[in-house]
Design an enzyme around this catalytic site. Structure first.
Site, mmCIF file in Angstrom:
data_model
loop_
_atom_site.group_PDB
_atom_site.id
_atom_site.type_symbol
_atom_site.label_atom_id
_atom_site.label_comp_id
_atom_site.label_asym_id
_atom_site.label_seq_id
_atom_site.Cartn_x
_atom_site.Cartn_y
_atom_site.Cartn_z
ATOM 1 N N ARG A 1 1.255 5.655 -7.731
ATOM 2 C CA ARG A 1 0.187 6.583 -8.119
ATOM 3 C C ARG A 1 0.680 8.024 -8.143
ATOM 4 N NH1 ARG A 1 -4.435 3.726 -4.302
ATOM 5 N NH2 ARG A 1 -5.169 2.152 -5.798
ATOM 6 N N ASN B 1 -6.137 5.153 -11.372
ATOM 7 C CA ASN B 1 -5.025 5.175 -10.415
ATOM 8 C C ASN B 1 -4.105 3.960 -10.515
ATOM 9 O OD1 ASN B 1 -6.625 3.296 -9.144
ATOM 10 N ND2 ASN B 1 -6.985 4.508 -7.291
ATOM 11 N N GLU C 1 -9.143 -11.611 -1.808
ATOM 12 C CA GLU C 1 -8.834 -11.241 -3.198
ATOM 13 C C GLU C 1 -7.922 -12.275 -3.864
ATOM 14 O OE1 GLU C 1 -7.410 -7.238 -2.628
ATOM 15 O OE2 GLU C 1 -9.425 -6.496 -2.139
ATOM 16 N N ARG D 1 0.845 -1.207 0.000
ATOM 17 C CA ARG D 1 0.000 0.000 0.000
ATOM 18 C C ARG D 1 0.874 1.249 0.000
ATOM 19 N NH1 ARG D 1 -5.661 -0.015 -0.801
ATOM 20 N NH2 ARG D 1 -5.879 1.709 0.679
HETATM 21 P P1 DAT Z 1 -7.938 1.814 -3.025
HETATM 22 O O1 DAT Z 1 -7.864 1.362 -4.469
HETATM 23 O O2 DAT Z 1 -6.865 2.818 -2.705
HETATM 24 O O3 DAT Z 1 -8.000 0.678 -2.059
HETATM 25 P P2 DAT Z 1 -10.780 2.160 -2.545
HETATM 26 O O4 DAT Z 1 -10.816 0.720 -2.155
HETATM 27 O O5 DAT Z 1 -11.374 3.136 -1.587
HETATM 28 O O6 DAT Z 1 -9.303 2.644 -2.877
HETATM 29 O O7 DAT Z 1 -11.549 2.339 -3.925
HETATM 30 C C1 DAT Z 1 -11.407 1.385 -4.964
HETATM 31 C C2 DAT Z 1 -11.244 2.108 -6.262
HETATM 32 O O8 DAT Z 1 -12.422 2.843 -6.568
HETATM 33 C C3 DAT Z 1 -10.118 3.147 -6.265
HETATM 34 O O9 DAT Z 1 -8.871 2.572 -6.554
HETATM 35 C C4 DAT Z 1 -10.586 4.092 -7.337
HETATM 36 C C5 DAT Z 1 -12.089 4.064 -7.206
HETATM 37 N N1 DAT Z 1 -12.567 5.166 -6.368
HETATM 38 C C6 DAT Z 1 -12.467 5.266 -5.023
HETATM 39 N N2 DAT Z 1 -13.011 6.406 -4.566
HETATM 40 C C7 DAT Z 1 -13.485 7.039 -5.679
HETATM 41 C C8 DAT Z 1 -14.153 8.260 -5.910
HETATM 42 N N3 DAT Z 1 -14.466 9.080 -4.899
HETATM 43 N N4 DAT Z 1 -14.462 8.605 -7.190
HETATM 44 C C9 DAT Z 1 -14.154 7.797 -8.217
HETATM 45 N N5 DAT Z 1 -13.527 6.614 -8.078
HETATM 46 C C10 DAT Z 1 -13.189 6.239 -6.829
HETATM 47 MG MG MG Z 2 -9.455 -0.771 -1.730
#
Ligand code: DAT
Ligand code: MG
Length: 150
Positions: A102, A112, A126, A85
């Site tokens: 990123r 991202n 996963e 992470r």
């Molecule tokens: P991460 O990928 O850092 O674990 P997450 O699990 O909160 O983040 O979200 C999964 C994915 O969803 C993230 O990589 C990109 C998308 N995402 C998250 N928040 C978002 C938002 N506010 N608007 C658009 N896409 C989003």
């Molecule tokens: Mg996530």
């Protein structure tokens, strides 16, 4: 040792940063114990991102992650979940620090580049969605004795 799930998303494969991601994982001292390029179907996408179902960005997330090839990996090492992470950086690449994947390669939250499990429980879930136990390979890196003090 922990195992975590890491994936180069379709934007990362299309932009040719698969090698860059692999290089950073290897340079850190983490060990790739499974890896494959694949296309994710809608069912797997919805299961993988199940925790986000109902959120406004869910439909776009599913259509994005199914839009092209991904490179899925199992990565092993001490505290591999948190270490990965940290290598990946904050969810929104605008806020991700320089030196993170990123932070160095992205701008938009919906593009991202890389996924990494956020906890050991997520990692187990996963990994089992993407790999069979037989696909995870046990081997030794020759530098392991120097990477870890004990
Ligand atoms: P991460 O990928 O850092 O674990 P997450 O699990 O909160 O983040 O979200 C999964 C994915 O969803 C993230 O990589 C990109 C998308 N995402 C998250 N928040 C978002 C938002 N506010 N608007 C658009 N896409 C989003
Ligand atoms: Mg996530």
């Amino acid at each position: 040792m922990e195992q975590t799930f890491l994936m180069v998303k379709p934007d990362g494969t299309a932009r040719g940063i698969v090698g860059e991601v692999i290089s950073r994982i290897e340079a850190k001292g983490l060990k790739i114990v499974a890896m494959k390029m694949m296309e994710i179907d809608e069912g797997l996408a919805k299961r993988h991102y199940g925790e986000h179902e109902g959120k406004p960005f869910f439909a776009d997330l599913v259509s994005f992650i199914t839009s092209g090839p991904v490179v899925a990996m199992v990565v092993e090492g001490r505290e591999a979940v948190n270490v990965c992470r940290a290598l990946i950086g904050a969810t929104d690449p605008k806020e991700a620090g320089p030196g993170t994947i990123r932070g160095d390669f992205g701008i938009d939250v919906g593009r991202n580049l890389v996924h990494g499990s956020d906890s050991l429980a997520s990692a187990e879930r996963e990994i089992s969605l993407f790999f069979t136990p037989e696909e995870i390979i046990e081997y030794k890196r020759t530098d392991e004795d120097w990477l870890y003090e004990n």
